[in-house]
Each structure stands twice: as C-alpha cells, then as structure tokens.
Design an enzyme around this catalytic site. Structure first.
Site, PDB file in Angstrom:
ATOM      1  N   PRO A 263      16.583  62.631  45.804  1.00 45.89           N
ATOM      2  CA  PRO A 263      16.188  61.291  45.352  1.00 45.89           C
ATOM      3  C   PRO A 263      16.873  60.984  44.021  1.00 45.89           C
ATOM      4  O   PRO A 263      16.341  61.271  42.949  1.00 45.89           O
ATOM      5  CB  PRO A 263      14.663  61.405  45.199  1.00 45.89           C
ATOM      6  CG  PRO A 263      14.432  62.845  44.891  1.00 45.89           C
ATOM      7  CD  PRO A 263      15.519  63.621  45.568  1.00 45.89           C
ATOM      8  N   ASP A 436      19.014  63.930  39.720  1.00 51.10           N
ATOM      9  CA  ASP A 436      17.973  64.215  40.701  1.00 51.10           C
ATOM     10  C   ASP A 436      16.621  63.958  40.028  1.00 51.10           C
ATOM     11  O   ASP A 436      16.253  64.659  39.082  1.00 51.10           O
ATOM     12  CB  ASP A 436      18.097  65.673  41.157  1.00 51.10           C
ATOM     13  CG  ASP A 436      17.129  66.037  42.282  1.00 51.10           C
ATOM     14  OD1 ASP A 436      16.121  65.335  42.449  1.00 51.10           O
ATOM     15  OD2 ASP A 436      17.381  67.049  42.964  1.00 51.10           O
ATOM     16  N   HIS A 437      15.902  62.953  40.517  1.00 53.71           N
ATOM     17  CA  HIS A 437      14.663  62.562  39.862  1.00 53.71           C
ATOM     18  C   HIS A 437      13.580  63.625  40.007  1.00 53.71           C
ATOM     19  O   HIS A 437      12.522  63.535  39.350  1.00 53.71           O
ATOM     20  CB  HIS A 437      14.162  61.229  40.427  1.00 53.71           C
ATOM     21  CG  HIS A 437      13.654  60.284  39.381  1.00 53.71           C
ATOM     22  ND1 HIS A 437      12.780  60.663  38.393  1.00 53.71           N
ATOM     23  CD2 HIS A 437      13.914  58.972  39.158  1.00 53.71           C
ATOM     24  CE1 HIS A 437      12.503  59.625  37.620  1.00 53.71           C
ATOM     25  NE2 HIS A 437      13.184  58.584  38.048  1.00 53.71           N
ATOM     26  N   ARG A 438      13.798  64.644  40.821  1.00 50.95           N
ATOM     27  CA  ARG A 438      12.823  65.716  40.941  1.00 50.95           C
ATOM     28  C   ARG A 438      12.857  66.655  39.744  1.00 50.95           C
ATOM     29  O   ARG A 438      11.845  67.279  39.411  1.00 50.95           O
ATOM     30  CB  ARG A 438      13.076  66.528  42.225  1.00 50.95           C
ATOM     31  CG  ARG A 438      12.887  65.747  43.518  1.00 50.95           C
ATOM     32  CD  ARG A 438      13.337  66.571  44.716  1.00 50.95           C
ATOM     33  NE  ARG A 438      14.755  66.897  44.669  1.00 50.95           N
ATOM     34  CZ  ARG A 438      15.395  67.629  45.585  1.00 50.95           C
ATOM     35  NH1 ARG A 438      14.722  68.127  46.614  1.00 50.95           N
ATOM     36  NH2 ARG A 438      16.687  67.866  45.471  1.00 50.95           N
ATOM     37  N   CYS A 440      13.768  65.863  36.546  1.00 53.47           N
ATOM     38  CA  CYS A 440      13.390  65.247  35.282  1.00 53.47           C
ATOM     39  C   CYS A 440      13.078  63.778  35.507  1.00 53.47           C
ATOM     40  O   CYS A 440      13.380  63.216  36.565  1.00 53.47           O
ATOM     41  CB  CYS A 440      14.486  65.396  34.225  1.00 53.47           C
ATOM     42  SG  CYS A 440      15.962  64.417  34.572  1.00 53.47           S
TER      43      CYS A 440
END
Length: 466
Positions: A263, A436-438, A440
């Site tokens: 994501p 990758d929004h996972r 940070c």
C-alpha cells in the site's frame, strides 16, 4: 570408443528456475574442451555464459535460440573419449579425432567449474557407449522390427562439421535403428516419424536430434500447401505481440507484485539545489577524482536513512512483522537496451563520495554491457531513482519489491525562486518519496523527505553528522 554424456542446464543461483537461450556458442559436430562456454543464456537477473564440464564432440543441442528451458533440462550431449570425433559429422569428423583425444584425455576427471548447484567433480553416471563400427552401434540399441525386403544403409554424409547432414528420407535401413538418445526416439514417435527412414549424421551413422528435426522439417515442407494470404488490414488490427520474458518479464512480475502487496503513498517537495551544485563544482575544482551528482545524492540519502531507519526495512507478510535492516544497500535505476535494471551498491552508508562515484560508474557500465551478475542486482534495501535524466520533473514510481521506499529525483533546471526574500533564478529540483505505508506514517515520510531537501539546499547540514 566414445561415451555420450548429457549436460543439463545448471542451477544459476539466486532462486532462478529457468533461462532463455540467447546464443549458441557451439554447433553439432564441434569439438569442445572441458569448461568451454557452450551457450549464452539470459535469466531474469543477467546474461550468463554456461561452460560445459565435458570435453568431446557435441552430438546434439536441445532448444533453439529464444527458447526458455527450466533448470535441469538437457542443454546438449557430448561424445567423450579418445575417438569420439572420428565420425562426428561427415569428413570433418576424421580430422577432429586427434583434437578430441587431446581434449578428453582426462575426461574422467571433470572440472567442477560449472555454475551454482551443478558439481562435476564426482564420477559421471555410466552411459551407453558408442562404437564407430556399425555393428557396435547396432548392439548398443534395442532391435526394431525390420521389413524383410530392406535395402542397404545410405552412404554417410559429407556435410561440414559445423552443419549436421540433412536427414533425408531413404529406403528403410536394415538391422536395428542406430539411435541412443531416448529423447530422440520419443520425438520421432510423437511426430509419427519412422527412424528407419532417417539418415544419421553422427558417429557411425548415429541418428541425432538434429537429424530428426531436419527430417520433420522436410516432411512438413513437402506437405505444405500455399496458404491463403492474410490481408494487411487484418495483420495491422491484430497488433504486435511481444513476449514478457527475460528481464522484461522479471520486471513485469516484480512491479505487479509490488502493486498487489504494497500500500504505497507518495509525497514530494521542490528544493533549491543551487548550493549543492556549487559544492560539487568546488569539490571537482580542488583536484582528484570527479564526484558525480548521483554520489552526493546517495550520501544525502544514506544520512537521511540513518535518521529515519523505518524506511530502510521490509515487511515479512507471513509473520506480519516489519524487518528493519542494519545496512543500506542502495539500488539505483538504470535504463539499458535490455530494459530497466536496478544494480545495488553494497554498504552505501559506509562509502565516501569518491567510492560511491566509482561504484556507480562500474555498475552503470556493466549494465550497458549486459554483464551484471545476479549478485549485482539483488539484495537492495532502498532505491534512488534519478529520473531527471529523462528530462522530467516528477514521478510516482512503483516501489522495488520487497523494499519499503524509493527516493525520486527530477531534473535540475533554472526556475524563479524566492531566495533571501527576493525573487531570483535558482537551480530547482523536485524530490519525491514513495513509501510503504505499513512501515511508517506520513510524518516519518515527510520528515525524511524534508531532511533530504534541507541537505540539498544547504549541504553544510551534513557537516553535523560527518
């Protein structure tokens, strides 16, 4: 006497399971030495020349140029032994015999200098032997039913050694069919070809795969009828089909996986690079090796990752864990004739600007020449993408899976800019960070990008951490 050994596509390392034949370096009938490269293949990582562990005469090749083969599939067969070459291919076979004897004097002690996972130091499995006398060949193969009225064998071909003799149809050969390879028998059986009508070009009339393929091609040509021409408009409507394989296929698979699993989000900022360009000019004017702009950007990038280590990580989806990596192995995007590749500079965080410049130059030249190794293209933890070389300002690139982020740098061009309270013309660059929004949130990503921009605008900021 000769012994026919089969050489299979070896394990090329890095988890690669297949390779495409780019160029054969030997022909059927050629004499090869131990460890001589026999074929050039392309994997998803690099171009590789594959050496053969056997010395002798090439009796068959498996796969045309452009064919993809899995690891463990047959590449070629080699007749080894002191007299293997005497009948390799017509007249040239006799002259090749001394060469084969010299090359194979120690053929029972294989070199072992082959690729990952393919050892040759141990003794090879025993294979059926090939004799030069027709009777010896007949004893080596299983007998086949022969019509009572069978004619004598056709005379041997006199084709050059580098080109197998055409397999022409003739009267059925009396006695057992001179075929050793079960693959050749299977191919003929599947295509409905009677091997007794095939003229062999191997030692003592041995029927090779090339002979069967030539006979099949001749039969198809004889049975072919003029095809109805396809209208040009229909061809144009169908369009060109380009196979997704090799490097292009590997890139497609990786990008698709990245888009499916990660994501991602992107943030960007404009920065005044005037001072950075002036600092580089001053460094190069001082003498010594020239420092590249990419090296300075890499130094800034690695310092920013030391402050924001969340972005130098990967996600273990099976364990649902973020794995923060101890070292920065910096990938950089390089466009080549074979497509986009991402060479990796190892331990970029510990290198000087001079060392980075040298390594970038080495890897870029290897990329252009197509000589990057699988090790040069794997193990990256963060990617620096200088798309400004294409004359564009910004981009939202796809993350290089399984990494967690990519820094993009656009072109540096003069633009109107407010400098010290006044409008001026400055050298401006757009920086972007896809992450990758996972691993940070936006605050961390924004902090990283802002620190990079500050270093670009004020290179002296780096002095605090040097």
């Amino acid at each position: 006497m000769a012994q026919v050994l089969e050489f299979k596509l070896p394990d090329l390392g890095e988890g690669l399971t297949e390779a495409e034949i780019v160029r054969w370096l030997v022909n059927v009938g050629d004499v090869v030495a131990i460890d001589q490269p026999v074929v050039e293949v392309e994997t998803a990582k690099a171009m590789v020349e594959v050496p053969c562990p056997y010395g002798g005469v090439v009796t068959a090749r498996f796969g045309e140029e452009g064919t993809e083969l899995p690891v463990g599939a047959p590449l070629l067969t080699v007749a080894v032994g002191g007299t293997a070459g005497s009948g390799a291919s017509g007249e040239a076979g006799a002259s090749a015999a001394p060469d084969v004897a010299a090359a194979d004097a120690e053929s029972s002690e294989y070199s072992g200098n082959v690729l990952v996972g393919y050892g040759t130091a141990g003794p090879a499995a025993r294979r059926r032997r090939v004799r030069h006398e027709s009777a010896a060949v007949a004893k080596a193969v299983a007998p086949a039913p022969v019509p009572a009225a069978a004619s004598a064998p056709a005379p041997a071909s006199t084709a050059p050694a580098s080109t197998p003799a055409p397999a022409a149809a003739s009267a059925p050969v009396a006695g057992p069919v001179p075929v050793i390879s079960p693959l050749v028998r299977k191919l003929a059986r599947e295509k409905g070809l009677d091997l007794r009508e095939v003229r062999g070009s191997g030692p003592a009339g041995l029927i090779l795969r090339a002979d069967v393929e030539s006979a099949l091609a001749a039969a198809e040509a004889a049975a072919a009828r003029p095809a109805t021409p396809v209208p040009a408009a229909a061809v144009a409507a169908a369009g060109e089909r380009v196979p997704l394989r090799g490097v292009r296929g590997a890139v497609a698979d990786k990008l698709s996986r990245s888009r499916t699993e990660i994501p991602d989000a992107t943030c960007w900022v404009d920065a005044d690079a005037t001072e950075l360009m002036a600092a580089r000019a001053a460094m190069n004017a001082a003498g010594g090796p020239k420092i590249s702009l990419l090296a300075l950007l890499a130094r800034i990038c690695t310092h920013a990752l030391a402050r924001y280590p969340e972005l130098n990580s990967t996600v273990d989806t099976a364990a649902r864990e973020i794995v923060r990596l101890p070292s920065v192995h910096l990938g950089f995007a390089a466009q080549t004739q074979r497509g986009l590749v991402v060479p990796v500079v190892r331990d970029a965080g510990t290198r000087t600007a001079e060392s980075l410049t040298e390594e970038f130059a080495r890897l870029t030249e290897s990329a252009r020449q197509g000589t990057l190794t699988p090790g040069d293209l794997t193990g990256g933890t963060f990617t620096l993408n200088n798309y400004g070389v294409f004359g564009v300002d910004g981009s939202t690139p796809i993350i290089n899976h399984p990494e967690a982020a990519m820094l993009g740098v656009g072109r540096i061009i003069p633009k109107p800019w407010v400098h010290e309270g006044e409008l001026a013309v400055r050298k401006v660059v757009q920086l972007s960070l896809t992450f990758d929004h996972r691993v940070c949130d936006g605050g961390t990503a924004g902090g990283f990008l802002r620190y990079v921009a500050d270093c670009v605008e004020h290179p002296a900021v780096l002095l605090r951490t040097l």
